[in-house]
Write a protein that holds these residues in place. Structure first.
Motif, mmCIF file in Angstrom:
data_model
loop_
_atom_site.group_PDB
_atom_site.id
_atom_site.type_symbol
_atom_site.label_atom_id
_atom_site.label_comp_id
_atom_site.label_asym_id
_atom_site.label_seq_id
_atom_site.Cartn_x
_atom_site.Cartn_y
_atom_site.Cartn_z
ATOM 1 N N ARG A 56 0.833 -1.184 0.000
ATOM 2 C CA ARG A 56 0.000 0.000 0.000
ATOM 3 C C ARG A 56 0.870 1.237 0.000
ATOM 4 N N LEU A 112 -9.166 8.475 -4.888
ATOM 5 C CA LEU A 112 -8.486 7.641 -3.899
ATOM 6 C C LEU A 112 -9.195 7.739 -2.561
ATOM 7 N N GLU A 122 -7.035 3.117 -0.010
ATOM 8 C CA GLU A 122 -5.795 2.804 -0.720
ATOM 9 C C GLU A 122 -4.582 3.467 -0.082
#
Length: 127
Positions: free
Chosen positions: A4, A29, A44
């Motif tokens: 990540r 995002l 994310e």
């Protein structure tokens, strides 16, 4: 842990409700806050303070806001003359925390600031 991207801040409190988290929304995002128990949510981008990332690893990492007055914390200035040993100890703690934060990344590290960068960065910044 899944690969990540993470953003770390010197601030004491950062989470998905932080104004910086809103910057991710226009580009699609989502953010997950890092709590004392680890990531909270499925975003994310993981966001949190440098303290919260101990023991975690990320493929890409941004340490944001490494500026004078943020790291080391301004309160240590009171020790510069009154307790030089304590002042040096606090400087080492801040440097160590930044080092630990920066070593939590595998591939890409970005360190940013606005205004004047932290004096801790002086040995690595080329102007």
């Amino acid at each position: 842990m899944k690969s990540r991207t993470a953003a770390r801040f010197p601030a004491r409190r950062v989470g998905t409700g932080h104004p910086r988290a809103g910057a991710a929304k226009p580009v699609g995002l989502t953010c997950a806050g890092i709590t004392k128990d680890g990531p909270r949510g499925d975003g994310e981008i993981h966001m949190g303070t440098m303290h919260r990332f101990k023991g975690l690893e990320y493929q890409r990492l941004a340490i944001i806001g490494v500026r004078k007055g943020a790291i080391p914390r301004p309160y240590i200035e009171r020790y510069r003359r009154s307790d030089p040993q304590r002042y040096e100890h606090e400087q080492r703690k801040a440097r160590s925390l930044l080092f630990v934060a920066a070593t939590r990344v595998r591939d890409v590290l970005a360190v940013s600031w606005h205004g004047t960068p932290s004096q801790i960065l002086d040995p690595v910044i080329t102007y």
